[in-house]
Design a protein around this motif. Structure first.
Motif, PDB file in Angstrom:
ATOM      1  N   LYS A  33      40.347  38.549  52.689  1.00 27.15           N
ATOM      2  CA  LYS A  33      40.849  38.096  53.987  1.00 27.15           C
ATOM      3  C   LYS A  33      41.990  38.978  54.497  1.00 27.15           C
ATOM      4  O   LYS A  33      42.534  38.735  55.577  1.00 27.15           O
ATOM      5  N   GLY A  34      42.378  39.967  53.688  1.00 24.71           N
ATOM      6  CA  GLY A  34      43.391  40.915  54.126  1.00 24.71           C
ATOM      7  C   GLY A  34      44.759  40.718  53.512  1.00 24.71           C
ATOM      8  O   GLY A  34      45.696  41.467  53.818  1.00 24.71           O
ATOM      9  N   TYR A  35      44.902  39.725  52.615  1.00 22.75           N
ATOM     10  CA  TYR A  35      46.196  39.497  51.957  1.00 22.75           C
ATOM     11  C   TYR A  35      46.317  40.420  50.739  1.00 22.75           C
ATOM     12  O   TYR A  35      45.401  40.495  49.924  1.00 22.75           O
ATOM     13  N   LYS A  36      47.446  41.091  50.635  1.00 23.51           N
ATOM     14  CA  LYS A  36      47.711  41.882  49.431  1.00 23.51           C
ATOM     15  C   LYS A  36      48.021  40.892  48.310  1.00 23.51           C
ATOM     16  O   LYS A  36      49.020  40.181  48.351  1.00 23.51           O
ATOM     17  N   THR A  37      47.146  40.832  47.315  1.00 24.74           N
ATOM     18  CA  THR A  37      47.177  39.753  46.329  1.00 24.74           C
ATOM     19  C   THR A  37      47.345  40.282  44.911  1.00 24.74           C
ATOM     20  O   THR A  37      46.694  41.254  44.516  1.00 24.74           O
ATOM     21  N   LEU A  38      48.232  39.617  44.144  1.00 21.27           N
ATOM     22  CA  LEU A  38      48.421  39.948  42.735  1.00 21.27           C
ATOM     23  C   LEU A  38      47.969  38.761  41.891  1.00 21.27           C
ATOM     24  O   LEU A  38      48.477  37.653  42.041  1.00 21.27           O
ATOM     25  N   ASN A  66      43.066  45.480  48.257  1.00 23.00           N
ATOM     26  CA  ASN A  66      44.047  44.399  48.415  1.00 23.00           C
ATOM     27  C   ASN A  66      44.220  43.513  47.181  1.00 23.00           C
ATOM     28  O   ASN A  66      45.051  42.608  47.188  1.00 23.00           O
ATOM     29  N   LEU A  67      43.451  43.754  46.120  1.00 23.42           N
ATOM     30  CA  LEU A  67      43.559  42.902  44.932  1.00 23.42           C
ATOM     31  C   LEU A  67      44.062  43.713  43.733  1.00 23.42           C
ATOM     32  O   LEU A  67      43.514  44.761  43.392  1.00 23.42           O
ATOM     33  N   TYR A  68      45.116  43.174  43.119  1.00 22.06           N
ATOM     34  CA  TYR A  68      45.721  43.783  41.940  1.00 22.06           C
ATOM     35  C   TYR A  68      45.816  42.720  40.846  1.00 22.06           C
ATOM     36  O   TYR A  68      45.813  41.520  41.138  1.00 22.06           O
ATOM     37  N   ALA A  69      45.887  43.164  39.592  1.00 21.07           N
ATOM     38  CA  ALA A  69      45.955  42.200  38.488  1.00 21.07           C
ATOM     39  C   ALA A  69      46.931  42.669  37.428  1.00 21.07           C
ATOM     40  O   ALA A  69      47.235  43.867  37.299  1.00 21.07           O
ATOM     41  N   LEU A  70      47.413  41.707  36.665  1.00 26.05           N
ATOM     42  CA  LEU A  70      48.380  41.951  35.596  1.00 26.05           C
ATOM     43  C   LEU A  70      48.141  40.923  34.498  1.00 26.05           C
ATOM     44  O   LEU A  70      48.006  39.728  34.781  1.00 26.05           O
ATOM     45  N   GLU A  71      48.050  41.363  33.252  1.00 25.24           N
ATOM     46  CA  GLU A  71      47.909  40.447  32.117  1.00 25.24           C
ATOM     47  C   GLU A  71      49.202  40.475  31.302  1.00 25.24           C
ATOM     48  O   GLU A  71      49.616  41.537  30.827  1.00 25.24           O
ATOM     49  N   ILE A  72      49.818  39.326  31.146  1.00 27.45           N
ATOM     50  CA  ILE A  72      51.069  39.238  30.385  1.00 27.45           C
ATOM     51  C   ILE A  72      50.733  38.922  28.931  1.00 27.45           C
ATOM     52  O   ILE A  72      50.111  37.907  28.641  1.00 27.45           O
ATOM     53  N   ASP A  73      51.158  39.794  28.036  1.00 31.97           N
ATOM     54  CA  ASP A  73      50.931  39.596  26.606  1.00 31.97           C
ATOM     55  C   ASP A  73      52.154  38.904  26.008  1.00 31.97           C
ATOM     56  O   ASP A  73      53.242  39.500  25.959  1.00 31.97           O
ATOM     57  N   PRO A  74      52.015  37.646  25.547  1.00 30.05           N
ATOM     58  CA  PRO A  74      53.164  36.893  25.017  1.00 30.05           C
ATOM     59  C   PRO A  74      53.890  37.613  23.880  1.00 30.05           C
ATOM     60  O   PRO A  74      55.114  37.578  23.800  1.00 30.05           O
ATOM     61  N   PHE A 134      53.945  41.655  47.589  1.00 31.46           N
ATOM     62  CA  PHE A 134      52.616  41.064  47.759  1.00 31.46           C
ATOM     63  C   PHE A 134      52.673  39.852  48.688  1.00 31.46           C
ATOM     64  O   PHE A 134      53.686  39.159  48.757  1.00 31.46           O
ATOM     65  N   ASP A 135      51.562  39.617  49.379  1.00 30.69           N
ATOM     66  CA  ASP A 135      51.462  38.428  50.235  1.00 30.69           C
ATOM     67  C   ASP A 135      51.189  37.181  49.401  1.00 30.69           C
ATOM     68  O   ASP A 135      51.650  36.084  49.737  1.00 30.69           O
ATOM     69  N   LYS A 136      50.414  37.354  48.312  1.00 31.16           N
ATOM     70  CA  LYS A 136      50.002  36.221  47.476  1.00 31.16           C
ATOM     71  C   LYS A 136      50.175  36.556  46.000  1.00 31.16           C
ATOM     72  O   LYS A 136      49.785  37.640  45.553  1.00 31.16           O
ATOM     73  N   LEU A 137      50.729  35.600  45.253  1.00 30.85           N
ATOM     74  CA  LEU A 137      50.798  35.693  43.799  1.00 30.85           C
ATOM     75  C   LEU A 137      49.957  34.544  43.242  1.00 30.85           C
ATOM     76  O   LEU A 137      50.257  33.378  43.493  1.00 30.85           O
ATOM     77  N   ILE A 138      48.913  34.862  42.493  1.00 29.74           N
ATOM     78  CA  ILE A 138      48.032  33.843  41.915  1.00 29.74           C
ATOM     79  C   ILE A 138      48.202  33.877  40.397  1.00 29.74           C
ATOM     80  O   ILE A 138      47.915  34.893  39.757  1.00 29.74           O
ATOM     81  N   PHE A 139      48.671  32.773  39.825  1.00 30.87           N
ATOM     82  CA  PHE A 139      48.892  32.704  38.378  1.00 30.87           C
ATOM     83  C   PHE A 139      47.741  31.972  37.698  1.00 30.87           C
ATOM     84  O   PHE A 139      47.509  30.790  37.966  1.00 30.87           O
TER      85      PHE A 139
END
Length: 310
Positions: A33-38, A66-74, A134-139
């Motif tokens: 939809k055009g949102y820069k999303t993480l 527009n879609l980026y991802a990140l994996e957090i390793d505990p 980013f426009d959106k942060l999705i956890f």
């Protein structure tokens, strides 16, 4: 849909219900939809990389436009967290004590809650620093119990740090009086605690701001996920964190046939009815069981269509 209009969205739920798929579908649709999303995975299983068939890791990686991802390793975050604590106390303690303190800190890595504290430290950094980019942060969060402890940490740790600051202040005042010169002493630990308190306070405001932050839970039409979701919502309500949408995933489709499936659908109906009666304050999105696992972008797009029909 209102919750998808928020700039920060947490997607939680019991393990195995389709939480990562739901989070990935939401992130993909918002990006289209055009949102820069993480999309951030805090789940140690890290299914997000599997869904996109990419190795993501601990650095922000571009997935599609527009879609980026990140994996957090505990484990990595816990090591970084302990390392930062060691840095903070350097020069504060006598050199003879440092070795013992370091030993205690290394032991603390394996203590209950250490990974959650480290994870929350990383989560704080992402919320405070990446929301400007980013426009959106999705956890995509870990299973329910872990998620609730994580989301309740700002309030709990805020109280804890306030207590530490008060004790530290009294110690400094007593020490100043003993020196009898009336001059305040420098206290790097006090300063570190103050900074952390400020960051906790800021994140707590963001999490409690319903204009910025939304909470979604995913469940299947089965007894245990329903019970667990109900308890989770009640507990989060105590912290003024309100779940406004539920995604009911893997519902048997109307087109399904066969004697076994028809019997299963009758059994499932009682749980669908229970969901409708139990969760009257939440928006309910029903997503059917697909004939195949969601393992491609095209399948993810089909899944996301159900999330955006209302």
């Amino acid at each position: 849909m209102e919750v998808l209009e928020k700039s920060i969205i947490f997607v939680g739920g019991k393990g195995g219900v389709g939480k990562s798929t739901s989070a990935a579908a939401i992130a993909l649709k918002l990006a289209q939809k055009g949102y820069k999303t993480l999309l951030i995975s805090t789940d140690p299983a890290h299914n997000v990389g599997d869904i996109f068939d990419l190795k993501i890791g601990g650095k922000i990686k571009g997935i599609v436009k527009n879609l980026y991802a990140l994996e957090i390793d505990p484990e990595i975050e816990t090591n970084n967290y302990i390392k930062s604590v060691k840095e903070n106390i350097k020069g504060v303690l006598h050199s003879a004590m440092m070795e013992e303190v370091h030993r205690q800190l290394d032991t603390a890595k394996a203590s209950p809650g250490a990974d959650e504290a480290a994870l929350f430290d990383k989560l704080i950094s992402i919320i405070l620093e990446e929301r400007a980019n980013f426009d959106k942060l999705i956890f995509d969060t870990a299973p329910t119990g872990h998620t609730i402890r994580l989301l309740s940490l700002p309030e709990l740790m805020g109280v804890w740090i306030e207590g530490l600051l008060e004790k530290r202040k009294k110690t400094n005042e007593n020490y100043t009086q003993l020196l009898n010169d009336g001059e305040p002493i420098e206290d790097p630990i006090y300063d570190v605690l103050r900074v952390r308190q400020s960051r906790f306070s800021e994140v707590r405001k963001v999490l409690l701001d319903e204009k910025q932050t939304g909470f979604i839970f995913v469940l299947n039409p089965e007894r245990l996920p329903i019970l667990e979701t109900k308890k989770a919502i009640e507990l989060l309500n105590k912290y003024n964190l309100h779940v406004t949408m539920l995604i009911i995933n893997k519902v048997l489709p109307e087109s399904a046939d066969g004697n076994f499936i028809m019997e299963r659908k009758k059994h499932e109906k009682q749980y669908v009815d229970k969901i409708n009666k139990t969760f009257t304050q939440q928006q309910l999105i029903f997503v059917p069981l697909f004939s195949q696992d969601i393992v491609s972008k095209k399948q993810l797009e089909l899944f996301s269509e159900y999330l955006l029909k209302v």
